[in-house]
Motif scaffolding. Structure first.
Motif, PDB file in Angstrom:
ATOM      1  N   GLY A   1      -5.112  10.225   9.701  1.00 11.58           N
ATOM      2  CA  GLY A   1      -4.477   9.076   9.245  1.00 11.58           C
ATOM      3  C   GLY A   1      -2.827   9.020   9.797  1.00 11.58           C
ATOM      4  O   GLY A   1      -2.052  10.243  10.109  1.00 11.58           O
TER       5      GLY A   1
ATOM      6  N   THR B   1       0.476   7.616   8.312  1.00 13.27           N
ATOM      7  CA  THR B   1       1.420   6.921   7.110  1.00 13.27           C
ATOM      8  C   THR B   1       2.241   6.334   7.622  1.00 13.27           C
ATOM      9  O   THR B   1       3.291   6.418   7.996  1.00 13.27           O
ATOM     10  CB  THR B   1       1.694   8.112   6.130  1.00 13.27           C
ATOM     11  OG1 THR B   1       0.375   8.668   5.666  1.00 13.27           O
ATOM     12  CG2 THR B   1       1.821   7.305   4.772  1.00 13.27           C
TER      13      THR B   1
ATOM     14  N   PRO C   1       5.575   4.860   6.584  1.00 15.00           N
ATOM     15  CA  PRO C   1       6.670   5.121   5.350  1.00 15.00           C
ATOM     16  C   PRO C   1       7.356   3.852   4.836  1.00 15.00           C
ATOM     17  O   PRO C   1       7.370   2.823   5.569  1.00 15.00           O
ATOM     18  CB  PRO C   1       7.683   5.831   6.446  1.00 15.00           C
ATOM     19  CG  PRO C   1       7.455   5.412   7.610  1.00 15.00           C
ATOM     20  CD  PRO C   1       5.896   5.014   7.965  1.00 15.00           C
ATOM     21  N   GLN C   2       7.270   3.891   3.483  1.00  8.75           N
ATOM     22  CA  GLN C   2       7.961   2.670   2.651  1.00  8.75           C
ATOM     23  C   GLN C   2       9.355   2.840   2.653  1.00  8.75           C
ATOM     24  O   GLN C   2      10.260   1.741   2.643  1.00  8.75           O
ATOM     25  CB  GLN C   2       7.270   2.949   1.230  1.00  8.75           C
ATOM     26  CG  GLN C   2       5.917   2.573   1.123  1.00  8.75           C
ATOM     27  CD  GLN C   2       5.335   1.401   1.938  1.00  8.75           C
ATOM     28  OE1 GLN C   2       6.053   0.216   1.896  1.00  8.75           O
ATOM     29  NE2 GLN C   2       4.455   1.646   2.666  1.00  8.75           N
TER      30      GLN C   2
ATOM     31  N   PRO D   1      -2.700  -0.986   6.620  1.00  6.01           N
ATOM     32  CA  PRO D   1      -3.225  -0.185   6.395  1.00  6.01           C
ATOM     33  C   PRO D   1      -4.725  -0.321   6.658  1.00  6.01           C
ATOM     34  O   PRO D   1      -5.400  -1.371   6.556  1.00  6.01           O
ATOM     35  CB  PRO D   1      -3.064   0.291   4.950  1.00  6.01           C
ATOM     36  CG  PRO D   1      -1.835   0.000   4.532  1.00  6.01           C
ATOM     37  CD  PRO D   1      -1.764  -1.171   5.505  1.00  6.01           C
TER      38      PRO D   1
ATOM     39  N   ALA E   1      -2.631   4.253   7.485  1.00  2.81           N
ATOM     40  CA  ALA E   1      -2.526   4.371   6.078  1.00  2.81           C
ATOM     41  C   ALA E   1      -1.416   3.900   5.137  1.00  2.81           C
ATOM     42  O   ALA E   1      -0.510   4.061   5.801  1.00  2.81           O
ATOM     43  CB  ALA E   1      -2.919   5.983   5.765  1.00  2.81           C
ATOM     44  N   ALA E   2      -1.489   3.514   3.888  1.00  2.98           N
ATOM     45  CA  ALA E   2      -0.426   3.034   3.286  1.00  2.98           C
ATOM     46  C   ALA E   2       0.681   4.328   2.756  1.00  2.98           C
ATOM     47  O   ALA E   2       0.068   5.239   2.722  1.00  2.98           O
ATOM     48  CB  ALA E   2      -0.795   2.317   1.977  1.00  2.98           C
ATOM     49  N   GLY E   3       1.737   4.036   2.704  1.00  4.54           N
ATOM     50  CA  GLY E   3       2.609   5.181   2.407  1.00  4.54           C
ATOM     51  C   GLY E   3       2.776   5.337   0.860  1.00  4.54           C
ATOM     52  O   GLY E   3       2.442   4.479   0.086  1.00  4.54           O
TER      53      GLY E   3
END
Length: 187
Positions: free
Chosen positions: A103, A105, A107-108, A171, A185-187
Motif C-alpha cells: 500500500g 498511503t 497523506p491527508q 484509493p 490507500a486512504a490516509g
C-alpha cells in the motif's frame, strides 16, 4: 417480350449477381485466414486475391473459396468463448495482484505535493534502477489527488495505463513507477 425488355432483365439479373464490397471483404478475410492457417501459399494467396478483386459474380467468388473451409457457427462460438475466458483470467490475475501490492498511503496532512523518485531530496524515495531521479508527483487538491509523470524514462502507470499529464487517482488504484507497483490507500 421484346428484345429491349429482355436485355434490361438480363442487365438487372447481372447487377443482382454482382458481388458487393462486403462480399469481397468476406472473401478476402477467408483468404487471409487460409494463408494464416497455412492452407494457402503466398503465391496462391496473391493469385486468389486478384481473382476476388476482379470477380464479376458471386459464383466466381464462391469458386475461388471452394476448397477453404467456412467458419461455422460452432467455430465462431468457440472462438468467442475462448476470448472471453482469456479476458476473464487476465482480469482475475490483475485483481489478485492488485490486492497483494504494498500500500501507498495518501497523506491527508502535510505538503500539497509529494515528489517521487530516486533523488535524495524526494518526498518518497524509491531506490530502484527503473525509477528516475525525479519520476512523478502526487498532488492533493480539495476534490482529491492527481498523479503527474515528470518525464521519467520508464513511465508512470495508473491501473495499467501510462500517465501523460495529470491524472486523478483515488484509493484502490494501482500505480506503477518504473517496475515498482503499489496500491493507493486512504490516509
Amino acid at each position: 417480350m421484346s428484345a429491349p425488355e429482355f436485355r434490361t432483365d438480363a442487365a438487372v439479373s447481372g447487377l443482382l449477381d454482382r458481388p458487393s464490397e462486403a462480399d469481397r471483404e468476406r472473401a478476402l478475410g477467408m483468404l487471409r485466414q487460409g494463408a494464416g492457417d497455412g492452407r494457402l501459399s503466398h503465391d496462391t494467396f496473391m493469385r486468389r486475391m486478384e481473382l476476388v478483386l476482379t470477380a464479376r459474380s458471386r459464383g466466381e467468388l464462391d469458386s475461388v473459396l471452394a476448397d477453404l473451409p467456412a467458419d461455422g457457427l460452432l467455430a465462431r462460438l468457440a472462438l468467442r468463448t475462448v476470448g472471453r475466458l482469456s479476458a476473464f483470467t487476465v482480469r482475475l490475475r490483475d485483481a489478485w495482484h492488485t490486492e497483494r501490492l504494498p500500500g501507498l498511503t495518501l497523506p491527508q496532512l502535510g505538503p500539497p505535493a509529494l515528489r517521487i523518485g530516486r533523488a535524495p531530496g524526494s518526498d518518497l524515495r524509491l531506490s530502484d534502477a527503473s525509477v528516475s531521479r525525479n519520476h512523478a508527483e502526487l498532488r492533493r487538491y480539495p476534490h482529491g489527488w492527481t498523479l503527474r509523470d515528470l518525464g521519467s524514462t520508464n513511465g508512470t502507470h495508473v491501473n495499467g495505463h501510462r500517465v501523460t499529464g495529470a491524472v486523478p487517482v483515488r484509493p484502490g488504484d494501482r500505480v506503477t513507477f518504473g517496475n515498482l507497483a503499489f496500491r493507493l490507500a486512504a490516509g
